[in-house]
Design an enzyme around this catalytic site. Structure first.
Site, PDB file in Angstrom:
ATOM      1  N   ASP A 180       0.840  -1.176  -0.130  1.00  0.00           N
ATOM      2  CA  ASP A 180      -0.036   0.227   0.052  1.00  0.00           C
ATOM      3  C   ASP A 180       1.058   1.064  -0.001  1.00  0.00           C
ATOM      4  OD1 ASP A 180      -2.574   1.565   0.359  1.00  0.00           O
ATOM      5  OD2 ASP A 180      -1.696   1.798   2.565  1.00  0.00           O
ATOM      6  N   ASP A 191      -0.110   5.158   1.075  1.00  0.00           N
ATOM      7  CA  ASP A 191      -0.152   6.314   1.900  1.00  0.00           C
ATOM      8  C   ASP A 191       0.138   5.539   3.528  1.00  0.00           C
ATOM      9  OD1 ASP A 191      -0.556   7.593  -0.278  1.00  0.00           O
ATOM     10  OD2 ASP A 191      -2.811   7.690   0.262  1.00  0.00           O
ATOM     11  N   ASP A 241      -1.459  -0.294   5.864  1.00  0.00           N
ATOM     12  CA  ASP A 241      -1.737   0.313   7.501  1.00  0.00           C
ATOM     13  C   ASP A 241      -3.269   0.356   7.826  1.00  0.00           C
ATOM     14  OD1 ASP A 241      -2.859   3.492   7.126  1.00  0.00           O
ATOM     15  OD2 ASP A 241      -2.229   2.403   5.486  1.00  0.00           O
TER      16      ASP A 241
END
Length: 287
Positions: free
Chosen positions: A30, A32, A203
């Protein structure tokens, strides 16, 4: 008894041993808060404000969205509202203009946000022979140059619809939640990746389908919901907290000087920010 023997019969060939082909594997990241320290799509709000062509309310709305994202991650409903709001801002923008603008803004805004720990992991996976794939809900126009910056082999990102050289405000593919898992399975089938022996990093609990699709999932700077899931499933939890300028970090991960850093996160306030800043700069430039 007479037994007939065929002296011309060819002996059966001895089956030759063929070693199994080595497995192809990949590491899916991922973007961000996993590879970079902020939301890639919202990182351009300050140039928009400095250009003086949006009001303070719009700037504060982008800043609040960034705060929500950094403080604990946006939930599904918040992400949907953010998607609708930001995608509407891109409606009507000229595609080529967008590409020209962000060539001047992406490097300064994104390069200092790369986590040193993430860059090291990318290096380690490449040294181990794994492909690296960036998987992000931001626009492909932003994710692709960031992926090249990082030396990624592939990117999976949101794709905005175009018509007559402009963005329509509609989305052809939204790389979010279960769509990410579907996309990596399709890529794995095309590239021959063994997902059971592959890795994934994220996250957000919204990326649970992505993490569940591989044999080695990792929670990175997890939001509260993902932290609970990671604890329950005994997944490793990593903390990244050292942003570093990529060009100063390692010769193996230098930012490209070619015009690949040439597009924006279409469907985001980032796009509008770069365009307005660029337009204001052109107006104020001496003749």
């Amino acid at each position: 008894m007479l037994v007939l023997v065929d002296n011309h019969r060819q002996p059966s060939p001895t089956p030759s041993f063929q070693p199994p082909r080595p497995l192809r594997t990949a590491a899916f990241f991922d973007l961000d808060k996993t590879v970079i320290a902020k939301s890639s799509a919202l990182a351009f709000s300050r140039p928009l404000y400095r250009g003086g062509l949006i009001n303070r309310r719009a700037v504060l709305k982008s800043a609040y969205a960034q705060f929500v994202f950094l403080a604990g991650g946006a939930d599904h409903d918040q992400m949907e509202k953010m998607r609708e709001y930001l995608s509407s801002l891109s409606r009507g923008w000229n595609v080529q203009l967008v590409r020209e603008i962000v060539a001047e803004t992406l490097h300064d805004l994104i390069d200092p946000l790369i986590y040193d720990e993430a860059a090291s992991l990318i290096e380690e996976h490449h040294l181990a022979g794994r492909d690296v794939v960036i998987v992000s809900s931001s626009g492909s126009e932003l994710v692709e140059p960031i992926g090249e910056m990082l030396g990624a082999d592939h990117v999976i990102a949101t794709r905005m619809a175009e018509a007559d050289g402009c963005y329509t405000g509609e989305i052809d593919f939204y790389a979010y939640a279960g769509n990410k898992a579907t996309a990596i399975r399709e890529l794995a089938a095309a590239e021959g990746y063994d997902l059971e022996h592959s890795y994934a990093y994220s996250d957000s609990v919204t990326d649970l389908p992505l993490l569940e699709a591989v044999g080695h999932p990792f929670a990175v700077n997890p939001d509260r919901a993902l932290r609970r899931e990671a604890a329950a499933r005994e997944w490793p939890v990593l903390v990244f907290d050292r942003p570093v300028q990529l060009k100063q970090r390692s010769p193996a991960l230098r930012v490209s000087s070619r015009p690949v850093l040439a597009a924006a996160a279409v469907g985001a306030a980032a796009t509008a920010a770069g365009i307005v800043w660029y337009a204001a700069r052109r107006r104020n430039a001496p003749a």
